[in-house]
Design a protein around this motif. Structure first.
Motif, short mmCIF file in Angstrom:
data_model
loop_
_atom_site.label_atom_id
_atom_site.label_comp_id
_atom_site.label_asym_id
_atom_site.label_seq_id
_atom_site.Cartn_x
_atom_site.Cartn_y
_atom_site.Cartn_z
N LEU A 162 -16.92 2.55 17.36
CA LEU A 162 -16.28 2.66 16.05
C LEU A 162 -17.29 3.22 15.05
CD1 LEU A 162 -13.87 2.06 14.17
CD2 LEU A 162 -14.88 -0.19 13.76
N GLY A 163 -16.89 4.27 14.34
CA GLY A 163 -17.77 4.88 13.35
C GLY A 163 -18.54 6.09 13.85
N ALA A 164 -18.53 6.34 15.16
CA ALA A 164 -19.20 7.52 15.70
C ALA A 164 -18.30 8.74 15.54
CB ALA A 164 -19.54 7.30 17.17
N ILE A 165 -18.93 9.90 15.43
CA ILE A 165 -18.20 11.15 15.21
C ILE A 165 -18.61 12.18 16.26
CG2 ILE A 165 -17.74 13.03 13.58
CD1 ILE A 165 -16.74 10.39 12.55
N GLN A 166 -17.62 12.90 16.79
CA GLN A 166 -17.89 14.04 17.68
C GLN A 166 -16.94 15.17 17.30
OE1 GLN A 166 -16.92 14.62 22.22
NE2 GLN A 166 -18.90 13.60 22.10
N ASP A 167 -17.52 16.35 17.06
CA ASP A 167 -16.73 17.52 16.67
C ASP A 167 -15.82 17.22 15.46
OD1 ASP A 167 -17.84 19.02 18.74
OD2 ASP A 167 -16.31 18.38 20.17
N GLY A 168 -16.36 16.44 14.52
CA GLY A 168 -15.62 16.15 13.30
C GLY A 168 -14.55 15.09 13.44
N GLN A 169 -14.41 14.49 14.62
CA GLN A 169 -13.39 13.48 14.87
C GLN A 169 -14.02 12.14 15.15
OE1 GLN A 169 -10.08 13.34 14.59
NE2 GLN A 169 -9.07 14.67 16.07
N GLN A 170 -13.35 11.08 14.72
CA GLN A 170 -13.80 9.73 15.02
C GLN A 170 -13.70 9.46 16.53
OE1 GLN A 170 -14.57 6.65 13.52
NE2 GLN A 170 -14.26 6.95 11.34
N ALA A 171 -14.70 8.77 17.06
CA ALA A 171 -14.57 8.25 18.43
C ALA A 171 -13.30 7.42 18.51
CB ALA A 171 -15.79 7.38 18.77
N GLY A 172 -12.62 7.54 19.65
CA GLY A 172 -11.34 6.86 19.82
C GLY A 172 -10.15 7.71 19.47
N ARG A 173 -10.39 8.85 18.79
CA ARG A 173 -9.31 9.74 18.36
C ARG A 173 -9.31 11.04 19.14
NH1 ARG A 173 -7.50 9.69 13.65
NH2 ARG A 173 -5.69 10.45 14.79
N LEU A 174 -10.10 11.13 20.21
CA LEU A 174 -10.28 12.39 20.93
C LEU A 174 -9.49 12.45 22.24
CD1 LEU A 174 -14.06 12.38 20.21
CD2 LEU A 174 -12.58 14.23 19.48
N GLY A 175 -8.82 11.37 22.58
CA GLY A 175 -7.98 11.34 23.78
C GLY A 175 -6.54 11.05 23.39
N ASP A 176 -5.73 10.65 24.36
CA ASP A 176 -4.36 10.24 24.06
C ASP A 176 -4.33 8.89 23.35
OD1 ASP A 176 -2.63 12.36 25.36
OD2 ASP A 176 -3.90 11.80 27.06
N ALA A 177 -5.33 8.08 23.65
CA ALA A 177 -5.47 6.78 23.00
C ALA A 177 -6.91 6.32 23.17
CB ALA A 177 -4.52 5.75 23.59
N GLY A 178 -7.35 5.45 22.27
CA GLY A 178 -8.69 4.89 22.36
C GLY A 178 -8.65 3.41 22.03
N LEU A 179 -9.82 2.81 21.96
CA LEU A 179 -9.89 1.38 21.66
C LEU A 179 -11.25 1.06 21.08
CD1 LEU A 179 -11.41 -0.54 24.34
CD2 LEU A 179 -9.93 1.22 25.32
N TYR A 180 -11.30 -0.04 20.31
CA TYR A 180 -12.56 -0.56 19.79
C TYR A 180 -12.63 -2.05 20.10
CZ TYR A 180 -11.86 3.66 16.96
OH TYR A 180 -11.60 4.94 16.54
N SER A 181 -13.79 -2.48 20.56
CA SER A 181 -14.00 -3.89 20.86
C SER A 181 -14.77 -4.55 19.73
CB SER A 181 -14.78 -4.03 22.17
OG SER A 181 -15.22 -5.37 22.35
N PHE A 182 -14.44 -5.82 19.46
CA PHE A 182 -15.12 -6.59 18.43
C PHE A 182 -15.74 -7.86 18.99
CE2 PHE A 182 -11.43 -4.38 16.49
CZ PHE A 182 -12.16 -3.35 15.90
N PHE A 183 -16.08 -7.80 20.29
CA PHE A 183 -16.90 -8.85 20.89
C PHE A 183 -18.12 -9.06 19.98
CE2 PHE A 183 -20.44 -10.02 23.73
CZ PHE A 183 -19.93 -11.19 24.28
N PRO A 184 -18.59 -10.30 19.78
CA PRO A 184 -19.64 -10.56 18.80
C PRO A 184 -20.87 -9.66 18.88
CG PRO A 184 -18.73 -12.63 19.56
CD PRO A 184 -18.07 -11.55 20.38
N ALA A 185 -21.21 -9.14 20.05
CA ALA A 185 -22.40 -8.29 20.17
C ALA A 185 -22.19 -6.89 19.62
CB ALA A 185 -22.83 -8.20 21.64
#
Length: 375
Positions: A162-185
């Motif tokens: 979450l928050g990473a960028i590639q080719d001007g797009q947010q990570a998670g937005r470059l496929g058909d679907a993405g996900l972000y984990s909020f495990f404490p680490a």
């Protein structure tokens, strides 16, 4: 340890009273799971990422399970997945009755190798899971081009990005679907487990929402369109994540500052140490992983200096007992196997003082200086 790896006490110190308040407020609200706080957090992630749909779920593994199921993965289906990765990118495939097709990784980045991906595609292949690990992103442009050519869905495992960028797009937005984990680490770590699915695909979103909550459509309670899961997010988790998201960019910035110190110092230790330094300003640093010669000796030396480290990962997935039935042998995934022998993660968290960063750098440098003296 003098310098712990994650240091949860430091990471949560600022929010001690806020966490207590959230637990009390939720505990006296009669709304515990998938209610207004979850909806508020989904909207906050929607605003942060620009995704059309955000579906909050119990954890990153359940996000993968739901998306694979929504994409039609089941018996007789092949899913292409990295050989060097966390287990959930393969275990979720197996638990749905499908076949994981393991793909080797790029020897420098450790991310799924597009060339090996194309070699491994089978007539039964339906989905590819490019996974971003540590702070590095997979080559999504190349993977997307291959996937489109062969008619594959792209499930972007962006759990740590979450928050990473590639080719001007947010990570998670470059496929058909993405996900972000909020495990404490994770960089946006919660109190307890949690994750979200992000997609612009209306149908994937519709099915995913029902799958997370026993196949219900969110309109008629106890009416089930199909058999789903109990993969819902808790209100306590959602409320805390909404609170923490407000300072998330500052946390990412601090992580980049720490990584920049590591990059500058450890680059000088080449070829004993190799670190990916490209695209530094657009990366979300989760863990700081490098390839190190004499890795096991280095880890022991750092432990003696009071510095905790982690190994990501001790073995490629297809050579672990859980997947022994597939029949892979040592040497089948040479790049991934090399990573398992050399990779080591140094402490990195936003609250880490510069003094500790410099102590880690000095200890790593001292180790290789002593090694050279005895060669």
């Amino acid at each position: 340890m003098t310098i712990p790896f994650f240091n949860y006490a430091a990471r949560y110190a600022e929010d001690r009273q806020k966490i207590k308040d959230i637990v009390y407020e939720v505990g006296t609200s009669d709304n515990f799971i998938l209610k207004e706080r979850v909806a508020e957090f989904e909207q906050a992630i929607r605003s942060y990422t620009g995704a059309q749909h955000v579906i909050a779920v119990a954890n990153g593994t359940t996000a993968l399970t739901i998306l694979l199921k929504a994409m039609g993965v089941g018996p007789g289906v092949d899913v292409l997945t990295p050989a060097f990765s966390f287990i959930s990118t393969a275990s979720t495939i197996v638990l749905l009755g499908a076949n994981p097709i393991f793909v080797d990784v790029n020897p420098l980045t450790g991310m799924l190798d597009p060339e090996d991906l194309e070699r491994k595609i089978t007539p039964s292949s339906k989905v590819v899971i490019p996974t971003h690990l540590f702070s590095v992103m997979a080559d999504m442009k190349s993977i997307r081009e291959i996937a489109d050519r062969y008619g594959l869905r792209v499930l972007e495992d962006s759990a740590v990005s979450l928050g990473a960028i590639q080719d001007g797009q947010q990570a998670g937005r470059l496929g058909d679907a993405g996900l972000y984990s909020f495990f404490p680490a994770k960089p946006l770590g919660g109190i307890g487990d949690g994750a979200v699915i992000v997609t612009d695909d209306d149908e994937l979103a519709r099915i995913s929402r029902m799958l997370r909550n026993h196949g219900q459509d969110g309109i008629t309670r106890f009416y089930h369109h199909f058999v789903g899961y109990n993969h819902r997010m808790d209100e306590v988790v959602a409320a805390y994540l909404t609170h923490k998201l407000s300072r998330f960019d500052d946390l990412l910035h601090r992580r980049r500052q720490i990584a920049a110190q590591y990059n500058a110092a450890l680059h000088a230790l080449s070829p004993d140490v190799y670190v990916v330094t490209e695209n530094h300003d657009s990366r979300a640093y989760y863990t700081y992983v490098m390839q190190a010669e004499r890795r096991d000796e280095l880890q022991l030396y750092l432990k003696e200096q009071g510095i905790e480290t982690q190994i990501y990962y001790p073995s490629v997935l297809p050579l672990q007992p859980a997947f022994a039935g597939i029949g892979h042998e040592a040497g089948d995934f040479p790049h991934g196997e090399t990573f398992t022998q050399k990779s080591i993660a140094l402490p990195l968290y936003a609250e880490m003082p510069d003094e500790h960063v410099q102590q880690v750098i000095a200890a790593v440098s001292d180790f290789y200086a002593k090694v050279k003296l005895h060669v």
